[in-house]
Design an enzyme around this catalytic site. Sequence first.
Site, PDB file in Angstrom:
ATOM      1  N   ARG A  47      35.226 -15.418  15.020  1.00 27.06           N
ATOM      2  CA  ARG A  47      34.602 -14.790  13.843  1.00 27.06           C
ATOM      3  C   ARG A  47      33.103 -15.057  13.763  1.00 27.06           C
ATOM      4  O   ARG A  47      32.413 -14.481  12.935  1.00 27.06           O
ATOM      5  CB  ARG A  47      35.308 -15.236  12.549  1.00 27.06           C
ATOM      6  CG  ARG A  47      34.830 -14.447  11.326  1.00 27.06           C
ATOM      7  CD  ARG A  47      35.639 -14.701  10.076  1.00 27.06           C
ATOM      8  NE  ARG A  47      35.961 -16.079   9.863  1.00 27.06           N
ATOM      9  CZ  ARG A  47      35.082 -17.007   9.485  1.00 27.06           C
ATOM     10  NH1 ARG A  47      33.842 -16.705   9.247  1.00 27.06           N
ATOM     11  NH2 ARG A  47      35.487 -18.263   9.324  1.00 27.06           N
ATOM     12  N   TYR A 101      30.066  11.033   7.933  1.00 30.33           N
ATOM     13  CA  TYR A 101      31.488  10.793   8.194  1.00 30.33           C
ATOM     14  C   TYR A 101      32.211  10.457   6.876  1.00 30.33           C
ATOM     15  O   TYR A 101      31.698   9.662   6.066  1.00 30.33           O
ATOM     16  CB  TYR A 101      31.612   9.637   9.195  1.00 30.33           C
ATOM     17  CG  TYR A 101      33.019   9.196   9.430  1.00 30.33           C
ATOM     18  CD1 TYR A 101      33.890   9.963  10.202  1.00 30.33           C
ATOM     19  CD2 TYR A 101      33.499   8.021   8.875  1.00 30.33           C
ATOM     20  CE1 TYR A 101      35.195   9.561  10.410  1.00 30.33           C
ATOM     21  CE2 TYR A 101      34.800   7.608   9.085  1.00 30.33           C
ATOM     22  CZ  TYR A 101      35.639   8.382   9.852  1.00 30.33           C
ATOM     23  OH  TYR A 101      36.927   7.987  10.047  1.00 30.33           O
ATOM     24  N   ASP A 173      24.139   6.570  12.414  1.00 31.35           N
ATOM     25  CA  ASP A 173      25.458   6.602  13.045  1.00 31.35           C
ATOM     26  C   ASP A 173      25.317   7.494  14.278  1.00 31.35           C
ATOM     27  O   ASP A 173      25.173   8.707  14.166  1.00 31.35           O
ATOM     28  CB  ASP A 173      26.473   7.177  12.038  1.00 31.35           C
ATOM     29  CG  ASP A 173      27.884   7.233  12.593  1.00 31.35           C
ATOM     30  OD1 ASP A 173      28.037   7.255  13.822  1.00 31.35           O
ATOM     31  OD2 ASP A 173      28.827   7.282  11.771  1.00 31.35           O
ATOM     32  N   LYS A 198      35.592   6.073  19.442  1.00 29.49           N
ATOM     33  CA  LYS A 198      35.415   7.426  19.967  1.00 29.49           C
ATOM     34  C   LYS A 198      34.899   7.371  21.417  1.00 29.49           C
ATOM     35  O   LYS A 198      35.613   6.939  22.285  1.00 29.49           O
ATOM     36  CB  LYS A 198      34.482   8.205  19.039  1.00 29.49           C
ATOM     37  CG  LYS A 198      34.744   7.964  17.533  1.00 29.49           C
ATOM     38  CD  LYS A 198      36.090   8.489  17.075  1.00 29.49           C
ATOM     39  CE  LYS A 198      36.493   8.012  15.689  1.00 29.49           C
ATOM     40  NZ  LYS A 198      35.537   8.202  14.616  1.00 29.49           N
TER      41      LYS A 198
HETATM   42  C1  LIG Z   1      35.337   7.681  13.348  1.00 33.27           C
HETATM   43  C2  LIG Z   1      33.948   7.647  12.847  1.00 33.27           C
HETATM   44  C3  LIG Z   1      33.493   6.598  12.040  1.00 33.27           C
HETATM   45  C4  LIG Z   1      34.386   5.468  11.571  1.00 33.27           C
HETATM   46  O1  LIG Z   1      34.760   4.659  12.642  1.00 33.27           O
HETATM   47  P1  LIG Z   1      36.127   3.808  12.649  1.00 33.27           P
HETATM   48  O2  LIG Z   1      36.122   3.241  14.028  1.00 33.27           O
HETATM   49  O3  LIG Z   1      37.243   4.770  12.391  1.00 33.27           O
HETATM   50  O4  LIG Z   1      35.991   2.802  11.577  1.00 33.27           O
HETATM   51  C5  LIG Z   1      32.178   6.624  11.614  1.00 33.27           C
HETATM   52  N1  LIG Z   1      31.349   7.621  11.982  1.00 33.27           N
HETATM   53  C6  LIG Z   1      31.753   8.653  12.755  1.00 33.27           C
HETATM   54  C7  LIG Z   1      30.787   9.734  13.090  1.00 33.27           C
HETATM   55  C8  LIG Z   1      33.063   8.702  13.216  1.00 33.27           C
HETATM   56  O5  LIG Z   1      33.468   9.731  13.962  1.00 33.27           O
END
Ligand SMILES: *Cc1c(COP(=O)(O)O)cnc(C)c1O
Length: 383
Positions: A47, A101, A173, A198
Amino acid sequence: MEFSGLDTKCVHSGNYVDPDVGGVNTPIYWSTSFIFPNQKGELQYPRYFNIPTQRAVADKIRALEGGDWGLVFSSGLAAVNAVFAAVLRSGDHAVFQSGLYGGTQHLVQTILTRFGVAHDIVDGGVAADFQAAIKPNTRLIFVESPTNPLLNVIDLAEIAGIGRKAGVLTVIDNTFATPINQNPIVFGFDIVMHSGTKYLNGHSDICCGALVGRGDLFQRILAAAQDLGGNLDPTACYLLERGLKTLGLRVARQNQNAQAIAEYLAGNPAVNRVYYPGLPNHPGHKIAAKQMRGFGGMLSFELDCDSEGARRFAGNLNLIKTAVSLGGVESLLCFPCETSHSKVSAEQRRKQGISDTLVRLSVGIENIEDLIADIDNALSKIR
Ligand SMILES: *Cc1c(COP(=O)(O)O)cnc(C)c1O
């Protein structure tokens, strides 16, 4: 050592070779207890985000984004939470781009608001709108580019410049673009966030997130991350690191496949409109061409039929599956009106340009002939 090429970074950056064993892959250290103090005098604990398996993969992502430090998390949202907890307090104000998102939007509207952080949502198209939204207590600008599902693109250098001048932290992001196609830190962003679930992992089999940033923010972010506890477990770290080794190859293929599918769809009378930054008529094409090395593997399109026809389209696909999430080696399709925007009212959806026949495609690495044949067959049956 810092390598220059992105594919070389994918394979080699961050790798930890255990000197006693010499294995070329980073070991999965399942220990939660480490001899204290270690040779560097540190206290190591999962952690604390500092066991070798975590550090290796975090450093690979750091190298790919061109930052000073990197951290990996148990999800993309855990990474977002660490940023919020590190830089925001009750009474502060933050500026968010519209169309972020859905999970990020929900977090802002619930927990962040409940904790006394005010916010404004900016329509995203023009950098000047972000400038106008800044108040004396604004601490954070948070954007996404390209966005989900219409692939809107904003000028990263302009947004970063606005933040710098106002002394406001800029966060992006970068999940859709990946570090292969876009490095926001180069344009002046302070922090880059990823849902590693992703493209970074790329095989639709682990949930993880990452942050990469500039020098002096590290201690604050790390302290918040340690308090929140969203660390990634060692096996997932290993899988993420393995997935990252082919990120450059995967994304290059996904860029190519998506461009070919976008061009095919643009010429098909069963499709009313195609949203892909690689198409010259996309509103963000010029900016995307300036700040991205590739246009990405995500695209959306509007079918020329009713919503039943759209469901028939999905049902007649043999190769491409209807499923949530994105960024894996397999091509996946979804209807944003049923998934990311299901909680948005029909009227709001219409305003945002998200109709019931809008299809979002996450393009995989399959052979392009097979993908187009699958889409072509299903399109011929929408009426
Ligand atoms: C899936 C996604 C998130 C969130 O990510 P998690 O791994 O599901 O917490 C944030 N931003 C974008 C653009 C995403 O596609």
